[in-house]
Design a protein around this motif. Structure first.
Motif, short mmCIF file in Angstrom:
data_model
loop_
_atom_site.label_atom_id
_atom_site.label_comp_id
_atom_site.label_asym_id
_atom_site.label_seq_id
_atom_site.Cartn_x
_atom_site.Cartn_y
_atom_site.Cartn_z
N PRO A 225 0.08 4.70 -4.22
CA PRO A 225 -1.30 5.04 -3.86
C PRO A 225 -1.94 4.09 -2.84
CG PRO A 225 -1.28 3.88 -5.94
CD PRO A 225 0.15 4.02 -5.52
N TYR A 226 -1.26 3.88 -1.73
CA TYR A 226 -1.84 3.05 -0.67
C TYR A 226 -3.22 3.61 -0.29
CZ TYR A 226 2.85 1.07 0.19
OH TYR A 226 4.06 0.43 0.07
N TRP A 238 -10.10 6.04 2.91
CA TRP A 238 -9.96 6.24 4.35
C TRP A 238 -8.51 6.62 4.70
CZ3 TRP A 238 -11.80 1.89 8.23
CH2 TRP A 238 -11.90 2.42 9.51
N TRP A 239 -7.55 5.97 4.04
CA TRP A 239 -6.14 6.21 4.34
C TRP A 239 -5.74 7.64 3.99
CZ3 TRP A 239 -2.82 3.94 7.35
CH2 TRP A 239 -1.45 4.13 7.19
N THR A 287 5.16 2.20 -7.82
CA THR A 287 6.34 1.49 -7.32
C THR A 287 6.20 1.00 -5.88
OG1 THR A 287 7.39 3.66 -6.97
CG2 THR A 287 7.97 2.45 -8.96
N GLU A 288 5.05 1.25 -5.26
CA GLU A 288 4.68 0.56 -4.01
C GLU A 288 3.17 0.50 -3.94
OE1 GLU A 288 6.25 1.82 -0.24
OE2 GLU A 288 8.26 2.22 -1.07
N ILE A 289 2.66 -0.65 -3.55
CA ILE A 289 1.24 -0.82 -3.21
C ILE A 289 1.10 -2.13 -2.44
CG2 ILE A 289 0.63 -2.05 -5.32
CD1 ILE A 289 -1.59 0.50 -3.45
N CYS A 290 0.22 -2.15 -1.49
CA CYS A 290 -0.19 -3.41 -0.88
C CYS A 290 -1.46 -3.15 -0.08
CB CYS A 290 0.89 -4.01 0.03
SG CYS A 290 1.08 -3.18 1.63
N TRP A 291 -2.11 -4.23 0.29
CA TRP A 291 -3.16 -4.18 1.30
C TRP A 291 -2.66 -5.00 2.47
CZ3 TRP A 291 -4.41 -2.81 -3.49
CH2 TRP A 291 -5.35 -1.79 -3.64
N ASN A 292 -2.44 -4.32 3.59
CA ASN A 292 -1.86 -4.96 4.77
C ASN A 292 -2.85 -5.94 5.36
OD1 ASN A 292 -1.32 -1.97 4.42
ND2 ASN A 292 0.51 -2.58 5.54
N SER A 293 -2.36 -7.11 5.74
CA SER A 293 -3.24 -8.16 6.25
C SER A 293 -3.17 -8.28 7.77
CB SER A 293 -2.88 -9.50 5.60
OG SER A 293 -1.55 -9.87 5.91
N HIS A 294 -2.86 -7.18 8.45
CA HIS A 294 -2.75 -7.22 9.90
C HIS A 294 -4.14 -7.23 10.56
CE1 HIS A 294 -3.23 -3.06 8.79
NE2 HIS A 294 -3.37 -2.66 10.04
N ILE A 295 -4.19 -7.73 11.76
CA ILE A 295 -5.44 -7.79 12.53
C ILE A 295 -5.49 -6.56 13.43
CG2 ILE A 295 -6.83 -9.21 14.09
CD1 ILE A 295 -5.19 -11.63 13.07
N HIS A 296 -5.96 -5.45 12.86
CA HIS A 296 -5.91 -4.15 13.53
C HIS A 296 -6.56 -3.15 12.57
CE1 HIS A 296 -3.97 -1.37 16.54
NE2 HIS A 296 -4.04 -2.46 17.27
N PHE A 326 4.53 -2.45 -8.68
CA PHE A 326 5.49 -3.14 -7.80
C PHE A 326 4.83 -3.33 -6.43
CE2 PHE A 326 7.93 -1.21 -11.09
CZ PHE A 326 9.14 -1.87 -11.21
N TRP A 327 4.51 -4.56 -6.08
CA TRP A 327 3.90 -4.86 -4.78
C TRP A 327 4.93 -4.67 -3.67
CZ3 TRP A 327 -1.08 -6.05 -3.46
CH2 TRP A 327 -1.30 -6.52 -2.16
N TRP A 328 4.47 -4.13 -2.54
CA TRP A 328 5.30 -4.06 -1.33
C TRP A 328 4.79 -5.12 -0.35
CZ3 TRP A 328 9.70 -1.88 0.22
CH2 TRP A 328 9.99 -1.94 1.59
#
Length: 466
Positions: A225-226, A238-239, A287-296, A326-328
């Motif tokens: 559930p990203y 938003w995603w 089995t996958e989730i994260c919050w991406n820390s990219h500058i964008h 499970f973090w990605w």
């Protein structure tokens, strides 16, 4: 003590040797903080009931494998989702090469990490979206289950088959699942089959699949559930709007599609409702989730990534629907600070810790082995989740707000209360019958842990708390 500064020094030389392509220019990121934590309390123990997992992104035989596994152990990770890549194992029809995975599984278990095996990615001579390909996949899955029985007892049937990793229809995946589940059980009666493993909380696709699959062919339903950059408690995703509705279902779904305007747990509720309607309620795993820390676009700051990692895990456990997360993934997948696919890890590409690494490690030290008791507050603005440690006769309250400032009131026992932030910074409040007997506690978007004897109770107070 686990000292992340020392961990980075130990790993840096390995990284420079192993990844020379990234060493040619200046580093694109560098951490300048130090967090000292006590050792993980269950460091090498295999804890089947633990909720704390990670996507390993490991390749068998990679030269820095031990460093990755030690970092996972330092985190307190108890489960690793590991690809068993079909095309790597079956290089000629019917011939399986398992030796590299034998070694990987043993090393993971030696570090206290149980394995969720993801069986995916076909060799060129099999098409799993066909009846013949599904039969070949079932034989592969059966062989895997037989070889690793007792070492790997949880198997995932493909990865994100509702998206780009699958070239067939929902009906084709249903055939694959219906064939592979019984084949795995034939080889290992103790095995558990993890189904769907879908991107998003895709109830539309899930419904098409599960209507065609016997409920006894699988044991667990998994989803990814990203929702960057929104918090899990936000009633807007938003995603899902931009990627699921406007891209995946362009022209098929309206922009006011119901799941766009739901929190993570409301979306989860739609999935549990579907399973009940089908007469097949199952445990859920993320089995996958994260919050991406990219500058964008869709990125979030590294500090907020740490907050949201803790909030998501606690919400999932407190929901009583989700058993494991499970973090990605353990580390960033590259060094481009602007790239969404690179900036996913709890650690940087060289395994030096990000804020989220420290927050995750402190979370496992606070909550592993604890029992969820109740939710003293569960939104929409304030959250207080209560865990119990029977062995130590303690309660642990995890509290935060989905807004900058809020207040709760907590009873202060004679022994006092200990407060920790997400990095383990400690503060103690002694009992004072007048000043602290009923203590007003400020909370924010960054969770805190409140530890005291059994019987702690929190209530929400209006600002400013008096």
């Amino acid at each position: 003590m686990t000292t992340f500064g020392h961990l980075r020094q130990r790993l840096l030389a390995v990284w420079l040797c192993a990844m020379p392509a990234f060493a040619a220019g200046p580093a694109t990121a560098e951490s300048r903080f130090r967090v000292d934590l006590p050792p993980a309390p269950f460091a090498t123990a295999l804890l089947t009931n633990s909720p704390f997992g990670i996507n390993t992104a490991l390749e068998p035989g990679q030269p820095d494998l031990e460093n990755h596994l030690q970092a996972m152990q330092d985190l307190g990770v108890k489960w690793g989702r590991q690809d068993f890549t079909w095309r790597r194992i079956e290089r000629a029809p019917g011939e399986y090469q398992w030796q590299a995975y034998d070694d990987l599984v043993e090393k993971m278990r030696a570090h206290g990490i149980q394995v969720l095996g993801c069986l995916a990615y076909a060799p060129s001579f099999h098409n799993p979206a066909t009846p013949a390909g599904a039969d070949a996949y079932a034989k592969f899955a059966e062989a895997a289950a037989r070889r690793f029985a007792g070492r790997v007892d949880y198997w995932q049937i493909w990865n994100e088959p509702n998206g780009g990793f699958w070239k067939g229809s929902p009906e084709d995946y249903a055939r694959l699942l219906a064939a592979a589940g019984p084949a795995i059980r034939l080889a290992n009666r103790q095995a558990r089959i993890v189904a769907l493993n879908m991107a998003f909380c895709d109830v539309l696709w899930a419904g098409r699949v599960l209507k065609q699959v016997p409920a006894n062919a699988y044991d667990i339903v998994a989803f990814h559930p990203y929702r960057p950059p929104n918090a899990p408690e936000d009633k807007f995703d938003w995603w899902t709007l931009d990627q699921y509705v406007k891209s995946w279902h362009a022209g098929d779904l309206p922009t006011n599609y119901a799941l766009v305007n739901m929190t993570f747990l409301e979306q989860t509720g739609e999935l549990t409702r579907l399973l009940r309607q089908l007469g097949a309620p199952k445990p859920l795993w993320v089995t996958e989730i994260c919050w991406n820390s990219h500058i964008h676009p869709y990125g979030t700051s590294e500090l907020r990534q740490a907050d949201l990692a803790v909030r998501f895990h606690v919400l999932a456990l407190a929901s009583r629907h989700i058993e494991k997360v499970f973090w990605w993934t353990l580390r960033d997948q590259g060094v481009r600070q602007f790239d969404q696919a690179d900036m996913v890890g709890l650690a940087r590409f060289d395994l030096s810790p990000k804020y989220a690494f420290a927050a995750y490690a402190w979370m496992t030290r606070q909550l592993e082995g604890k029992r969820w008791v109740r939710n003293d507050a569960f939104g929409p603005e304030v959250f207080v989740v209560v865990f119990n440690d029977e062995a130590r006769k303690e309660d642990v309250l995890v509290a935060w707000a989905n807004q900058p400032v809020a207040y709760i009131r907590v009873n202060t026992p004679e022994a006092g209360l200990t407060f920790y932030d997400i990095f383990g910074t400690r503060r103690f409040v002694e009992h004072d019958p007048i000043r602290t007997g009923s203590l007003t506690v400020p909370i924010s978007e960054s969770p805190i842990y409140i530890v005291g004897p059994l019987g702690l109770k929190a209530t929400v107070k209006p600002a400013p708390g008096w």
